[in-house]
Design a protein around this motif. Structure first.
Motif, PDB file in Angstrom:
ATOM      1  N   GLN A   1      -2.587   8.518  12.046  1.00 32.90           N
ATOM      2  CA  GLN A   1      -1.383   8.135  11.322  1.00 32.90           C
ATOM      3  C   GLN A   1      -1.606   6.934  10.398  1.00 32.90           C
ATOM      4  N   THR A   2      -2.620   6.134  10.733  1.00 32.23           N
ATOM      5  CA  THR A   2      -2.809   4.907   9.957  1.00 32.23           C
ATOM      6  C   THR A   2      -4.120   4.978   9.176  1.00 32.23           C
ATOM      7  N   GLU A   3      -4.160   4.270   8.052  1.00 32.32           N
ATOM      8  CA  GLU A   3      -5.371   4.228   7.211  1.00 32.32           C
ATOM      9  C   GLU A   3      -6.493   3.527   7.966  1.00 32.32           C
ATOM     10  N   PRO A   4      -7.755   3.945   7.808  1.00 31.81           N
ATOM     11  CA  PRO A   4      -8.158   5.115   7.028  1.00 31.81           C
ATOM     12  C   PRO A   4      -8.027   6.395   7.854  1.00 31.81           C
ATOM     13  N   VAL A   5      -7.344   7.390   7.316  1.00 32.11           N
ATOM     14  CA  VAL A   5      -7.232   8.663   8.017  1.00 32.11           C
ATOM     15  C   VAL A   5      -8.557   9.419   7.877  1.00 32.11           C
TER      16      VAL A   5
END
Ligand code: ADP
Ligand code: ADP
Length: 231
Positions: free
Chosen positions: A15-19
């Motif tokens: 859900q959060t970068e980096p995906v």
């Protein structure tokens, strides 16, 4: 109409970068009766792609049509029923039920679906896969290659639109692997069965009518045909 059509398919994990961009815009079509190999190194996105084709997991974006049906437009319940009727799976680890004999394993998906067993058809599959004298045996009495042939017969039993095979020779020695591949090719031809297989093994992939290469979640090259069957 192609039996399988994939449009701009993306699957990102996390859900959060980096995906993790496991699939980053895949488009391809597979025609009825084709035997296609998807090859790529570990981590290239093969399993993710196979899961999307089989509706085992949902995409981040893009579409998958199986026999013209937009599978991600279905709710979970409809998709489960569709998958059971329309898609046959072959796994690396066979996944046979140890307490059921070969015949019972093969017809189990038909019985779970509550449909009538087409005995002539099942008989033809059993013969095509060289299992005629094994039907009363338990899986534990069979070699790895024989067990995988049972798993292939089971995948074909419901007359699916599409058979998806996940590293079907991953547990077999190279000679047995070749035998299983030749059988897969034969059933594809004899029954007009569409098969999509993933493998990291280039030699194994050569048996297919067409090889699609993926790298970092993208198609690496124009799909090539072997030219042996008009596609
Ligand atoms: P999401 O954020 O999309 O829910 P997660 O990172 O939480 O994905 O992982 C979901 C599941 O996938 C977990 O069960 C986890 O163990 C598994 N998983 C995580 N990373 C990987 C990976 N690199 N390869 C295969 N499976 C993984
Ligand atoms: P392959 O089958 O070609 O080895 P995968 O489709 O398993 O490739 O993995 C593609 C990428 O997505 C890899 O970077 C892998 O680590 C990651 N991945 C796969 N499943 C998950 C998951 N459930 N959660 C997070 N990352 C995943």
């Amino acid at each position: 109409m192609p039996i399988l059509q994939i449009d701009h398919l993306k699957k990102y994990y996390g859900q959060t970068e980096p995906v993790v961009k496991a699939l980053d815009g895949i488009s391809l079509t597979v025609e009825r009766g084709e035997f296609v190999a998807i090859v790529g190194t570990s981590g290239s996105g093969k399993s993710t792609l196979l899961h999307m084709m089989g509706g085992l997991d949902r995409a981040t974006s893009g579409k998958v049509f199986v026999g013209g049906n937009d599978i991600f437009a279905m709710n979970d319940e409809a998709l489960t029923i569709f998958r059971r009727r329309s898609i046959g799976f072959v796994f690396q680890h066979y996944n046979l039920i140890p307490i059921l004999n070969v015949y019972e394993n093969i017809v189990l998906p038909i019985e779970l679906d509550g449909t009538r067993v087409d005995k002539d058809y099942v008989e033809r599959i059993i013969r095509a896969l060289g299992l005629k004298d094994k039907v009363h045996q338990l899986p534990s009495r069979l070699s790895g290659g024989q067990q995988q042939r049972v798993a292939i017969a089971r995948a074909l039993a419901t007359k699916p639109s599409l058979v998806l095979a996940d590293e079907p020779t991953g547990n077999l020695d190279s000679k047995t692997s070749q035998e299983v591949m030749i059988l897969l090719k034969q059933v594809s031809e004899q029954f007009g069965q569409t098969i999509v297989m993933i493998t990291h093994n280039e030699d194994i992939a050569q048996t297919a009518d067409r090889i699609i290469r993926i790298e970092d979640g993208k198609i690496a090259m124009r799909p090539e045909t072997s030219g042996k069957r008009g596609v």
